[in-house]
Scaffold this active site. Structure first.
Site, PDB file in Angstrom:
ATOM      1  N   GLY A 109     -75.476 -41.954   3.649  1.00  0.00           N
ATOM      2  CA  GLY A 109     -76.366 -42.643   4.589  1.00  0.00           C
ATOM      3  C   GLY A 109     -76.051 -42.191   6.005  1.00  0.00           C
ATOM      4  O   GLY A 109     -75.499 -41.110   6.225  1.00  0.00           O
ATOM      5  N   GLY A 165     -71.940 -45.438   7.954  1.00  0.00           N
ATOM      6  CA  GLY A 165     -70.740 -44.847   7.356  1.00  0.00           C
ATOM      7  C   GLY A 165     -69.466 -45.321   8.045  1.00  0.00           C
ATOM      8  O   GLY A 165     -68.448 -45.590   7.399  1.00  0.00           O
ATOM      9  N   GLU A 187     -70.910 -39.345   2.902  1.00  0.00           N
ATOM     10  CA  GLU A 187     -71.845 -38.251   3.184  1.00  0.00           C
ATOM     11  C   GLU A 187     -72.806 -38.766   4.238  1.00  0.00           C
ATOM     12  O   GLU A 187     -73.659 -39.611   3.936  1.00  0.00           O
ATOM     13  CB  GLU A 187     -72.608 -37.854   1.907  1.00  0.00           C
ATOM     14  CG  GLU A 187     -71.745 -37.266   0.818  1.00  0.00           C
ATOM     15  CD  GLU A 187     -71.298 -35.840   1.111  1.00  0.00           C
ATOM     16  OE1 GLU A 187     -71.622 -35.307   2.190  1.00  0.00           O
ATOM     17  OE2 GLU A 187     -70.622 -35.268   0.257  1.00  0.00           O
ATOM     18  N   CYS A 197     -80.663 -34.656   5.010  1.00  0.00           N
ATOM     19  CA  CYS A 197     -79.483 -34.611   5.876  1.00  0.00           C
ATOM     20  C   CYS A 197     -79.196 -33.199   6.352  1.00  0.00           C
ATOM     21  O   CYS A 197     -78.783 -32.975   7.472  1.00  0.00           O
ATOM     22  CB  CYS A 197     -78.281 -35.176   5.139  1.00  0.00           C
ATOM     23  SG  CYS A 197     -77.991 -34.390   3.554  1.00  0.00           S
TER      24      CYS A 197
HETATM   25  P1  NAD Z   1     -78.515 -46.049   6.213  1.00  0.00           P
HETATM   26  O1  NAD Z   1     -77.142 -45.739   6.637  1.00  0.00           O
HETATM   27  O2  NAD Z   1     -79.358 -46.922   7.055  1.00  0.00           O
HETATM   28  O3  NAD Z   1     -78.501 -46.737   4.766  1.00  0.00           O
HETATM   29  C1  NAD Z   1     -77.860 -46.122   3.669  1.00  0.00           C
HETATM   30  C2  NAD Z   1     -77.512 -47.174   2.634  1.00  0.00           C
HETATM   31  O4  NAD Z   1     -76.521 -48.050   3.171  1.00  0.00           O
HETATM   32  C3  NAD Z   1     -78.660 -48.058   2.205  1.00  0.00           C
HETATM   33  O5  NAD Z   1     -78.579 -48.261   0.816  1.00  0.00           O
HETATM   34  C4  NAD Z   1     -78.402 -49.351   2.957  1.00  0.00           C
HETATM   35  O6  NAD Z   1     -78.953 -50.464   2.322  1.00  0.00           O
HETATM   36  C5  NAD Z   1     -76.888 -49.397   2.937  1.00  0.00           C
HETATM   37  N1  NAD Z   1     -76.236 -50.199   3.990  1.00  0.00           N
HETATM   38  C6  NAD Z   1     -76.744 -50.654   5.155  1.00  0.00           C
HETATM   39  N2  NAD Z   1     -75.795 -51.318   5.853  1.00  0.00           N
HETATM   40  C7  NAD Z   1     -74.664 -51.263   5.119  1.00  0.00           C
HETATM   41  C8  NAD Z   1     -73.326 -51.728   5.318  1.00  0.00           C
HETATM   42  N3  NAD Z   1     -72.949 -52.390   6.422  1.00  0.00           N
HETATM   43  N4  NAD Z   1     -72.416 -51.472   4.372  1.00  0.00           N
HETATM   44  C9  NAD Z   1     -72.747 -50.789   3.251  1.00  0.00           C
HETATM   45  N5  NAD Z   1     -73.989 -50.324   3.015  1.00  0.00           N
HETATM   46  C10 NAD Z   1     -74.932 -50.562   3.941  1.00  0.00           C
HETATM   47  O7  NAD Z   1     -79.193 -44.618   5.960  1.00  0.00           O
HETATM   48  P2  NAD Z   1     -80.684 -44.293   5.545  1.00  0.00           P
HETATM   49  O8  NAD Z   1     -81.567 -44.561   6.721  1.00  0.00           O
HETATM   50  O9  NAD Z   1     -80.981 -44.926   4.238  1.00  0.00           O
HETATM   51  O10 NAD Z   1     -80.585 -42.719   5.278  1.00  0.00           O
HETATM   52  C11 NAD Z   1     -80.746 -41.772   6.277  1.00  0.00           C
HETATM   53  C12 NAD Z   1     -79.401 -41.239   6.736  1.00  0.00           C
HETATM   54  O11 NAD Z   1     -78.668 -40.763   5.614  1.00  0.00           O
HETATM   55  C13 NAD Z   1     -79.524 -40.059   7.661  1.00  0.00           C
HETATM   56  O12 NAD Z   1     -78.619 -40.192   8.725  1.00  0.00           O
HETATM   57  C14 NAD Z   1     -79.115 -38.880   6.789  1.00  0.00           C
HETATM   58  O13 NAD Z   1     -78.619 -37.775   7.494  1.00  0.00           O
HETATM   59  C15 NAD Z   1     -78.115 -39.486   5.899  1.00  0.00           C
HETATM   60  N6  NAD Z   1     -77.985 -38.705   4.665  1.00  0.00           N
HETATM   61  C16 NAD Z   1     -76.831 -37.974   4.460  1.00  0.00           C
HETATM   62  C17 NAD Z   1     -76.707 -37.176   3.342  1.00  0.00           C
HETATM   63  C18 NAD Z   1     -75.467 -36.358   3.095  1.00  0.00           C
HETATM   64  O14 NAD Z   1     -75.251 -35.950   1.952  1.00  0.00           O
HETATM   65  N7  NAD Z   1     -74.641 -36.095   4.084  1.00  0.00           N
HETATM   66  C19 NAD Z   1     -77.738 -37.132   2.418  1.00  0.00           C
HETATM   67  C20 NAD Z   1     -78.890 -37.879   2.653  1.00  0.00           C
HETATM   68  C21 NAD Z   1     -78.993 -38.678   3.784  1.00  0.00           C
END
Ligand code: NAD
Length: 479
Positions: free
Chosen positions: A225, A230, A247, A281
């Site tokens: 995420g 993270g 990630e 990402c």
């Molecule tokens: P996000 O961080 O908003 O959410 C990711 C997940 O975390 C969701 O399931 C969400 O419900 C959960 N979440 C939210 N708050 C949380 C908390 N406090 N504790 C634990 N979990 C929580 O990200 P997003 O908007 O869903 O995804 C987009 C982001 O993900 C972009 O920044 C992208 O670059 C990144 N991403 C990274 C990779 C990689 O492999 N490096 C791959 C895909 C996406």
């Protein structure tokens, strides 16, 4: 299957191999229409004790025998394959991506599952002689909590599920509230294929994710995420020293040298940036182009952008769907308006499409520089900023001047020179003459700096779901 057919289905969480009762649901939006089309079960944080208990019970048996695990995982791959079309249609409905891309995503997740099912977990004998026997083994950790984002929900879930299960762990997976359905369906399809409790999937609005991380049972959290979330996961996991793989975000530079063949490079670079509408990402997000070829490349990219078919993901021949959700749509709009307000030119796009749904025209921006938000931040959308450069040492320094370090690419007719520059970029992967060329089950994927902690994929990814154990003692009797 129409979106109405999908919406009329009852989606439920899978815990212990059966439906997990929930008192309420939450809405799932079709991003192509902005309309709610389905409801997903809202598991409450206070229900997680029961969820993790099911995974803990299953762990006691699942951890025992490798050959059995491999056979179950291969059966799971077959079951997913048999239901691939259904999963792809649900994925397009909730995520927005073209059906062809959704089919590709399900196909990749099956390939990843098969790869890990048969990947060896080594037992290394360090010493075996008349004085001593010393062995290093990799033990499963226990229950793993996995949290995934909305852009590529199934492939990214499988990057966790396949190695975690292969290593002998059991799992609780929580997809994004924007894309809960396909992961729920995946778990439903695998009921009776995997032993009960090995793979549990729960959905619900946040703070369910945070509750998973702070729950005492999981020994590891594998999170994909944003960097902002993270960081919160890392802090919460530190309390009881859970292992983490993170990630996170990226702002991946592509560096195009003066000697590129523009006609050949333009379509490859375009799709390296606009795949999944830029919601990837590792998409190329900052394009540094040598001034000798800047104008020609910009024109070629804009021509492609103008002819790309943007539509509902279910329409035949569509190449890009809508963005997934309103916050992301609003952010992309804001970043483009901000850049144009600071003097950037949109050679193509630059605006939302005049229709329902989160559609944004593929946008090529020139006249931008480092220091503008769309260059400095992760746009995660169909917007490509082109930044001219003359000096190679300077451009490497600018590419590295970011909190992120996920992937990068270098493009040149002089391949050896490109390899040389690649080694000077601080990121988890650098590809030559392609963007994202290292995303394979066999190669480690992970970010440097604020792009993450640890890696997924390959033996390295598998090992991250294990704890090392040394067994050392006197010589062992020979058989
Ligand atoms: P996000 O961080 O908003 O959410 C990711 C997940 O975390 C969701 O399931 C969400 O419900 C959960 N979440 C939210 N708050 C949380 C908390 N406090 N504790 C634990 N979990 C929580 O990200 P997003 O908007 O869903 O995804 C987009 C982001 O993900 C972009 O920044 C992208 O670059 C990144 N991403 C990274 C990779 C990689 O492999 N490096 C791959 C895909 C996406």
């Amino acid at each position: 299957m129409t979106i109405t057919d999908i919406g009329s289905q009852v989606f439920s969480a899978t815990v212990g191999g059966v439906d997990f009762p929930t008192a309420s649901t939450f809405d799932v939006i079709n991003p192509a229409t902005r309309q709610m089309f389905a409801k997903a079960p809202a598991v409450r944080p206070d229900q997680l004790d029961a969820v993790f208990a099911a995974a803990s019970v299953a762990f006691e048996t699942w951890k025992r025998d490798e050959a059995t695990r491999m056979a179950f995982m291969l059966d799971a791959a077959e079951a997913i394959e048999a239901n691939a079309e259904h999963l792809a249609q649900v994925l397009t409905a909730e995520q927005g991506k073209p059906l062809g891309d959704a089919r590709g995503e399900i196909g990749r997740s099956i390939a990843w599952l098969r790869y890990f099912a048969t990947l060896d977990v080594p037992r290394e004998i360090i010493r075996d002689d008349e004085q001593a026997f010393q062995e290093v083994v990799r033990r499963p950790m226990g229950v793993v909590a996995a949290i995934t984002p909305w852009n590529v929900p199934i492939t990214l879930a499988m990057w966790k599920i396949a190695p975690a299960l292969r290593a002998g762990n059991t799992m609780v997976v929580k997809p994004s509230p924007y894309t809960p359905l396909t992961t729920l369906e995946l778990a439903r399809i695998l009921r009776g294929v995997l032993p009960n409790g090995v793979l549990n999937v729960v959905t619900g609005p946040d703070p369910l994710g945070a509750a998973l991380v702070s729950h005492p049972v999981p020994r590891k959290v594998s999170f994909t995420g944003s960097t902002a979330v993270g960081r919160k996961v890392a802090v919460a996991a530190a309390g009881d020293l859970k292992r983490v793989t993170l990630e996170l975000g990226g702002n991946d530079p592509a560096i195009l040298l003066h000697d590129i063949d523009v006609a050949r490079v333009a379509p490859m670079l375009f799709w390296g940036s606009f795949m999944n509408n830029g919601q990837v990402c590792l998409a190329a997000k900052r394009i540094y182009v040598h001034t000798d070829v800047h104008d020609e490349l910009a024109e070629a990219l804009a021509e492609i952008a103008k002819t790309v078919r943007v539509d509902d993901g279910t329409v035949e021949g569509v190449q890009l769907g809508p963005l997934n959700n309103k916050p992301q749509f609003d952010r992309v709009k804001m970043l483009v308006e901000d850049a144009v307000g600071q003097g950037a030119t949109a050679l193509s796009g630059g605006r939302a499409l005049d229709r329902e749904g989160y559609f944004f025209a593929p946008t090529i921006l020139t006249g931008v520089s480092d220091g503008v938000k769309v260059v400095d931040e992760e746009q995660f959308g169909p917007v490509m900023p082109l930044i001219p450069f003359d000096d190679e040492a300077d451009v490497i320094e600018r590419a590295n001047r970011s909190q992120y370090g996920l992937t990068a690419s270098v493009w040149s007719a002089d391949v050896e020179h490109a390899f040389d520059l690649a080694g000077r970029i601080d990121s988890g992967q650098v590809s030559i003459n392609v963007h994202g060329g290292g995303v394979l089950p066999t190669l480690p994927f992970g970010g440097h700096k604020a792009s993450g902690v640890g890696v997924e994929n390959g033996p390295w990814g598998l090992h991250s779901f294990t704890e090392l154990q040394v067994i050392a003692g006197p010589p062992r009797p020979k058989a």
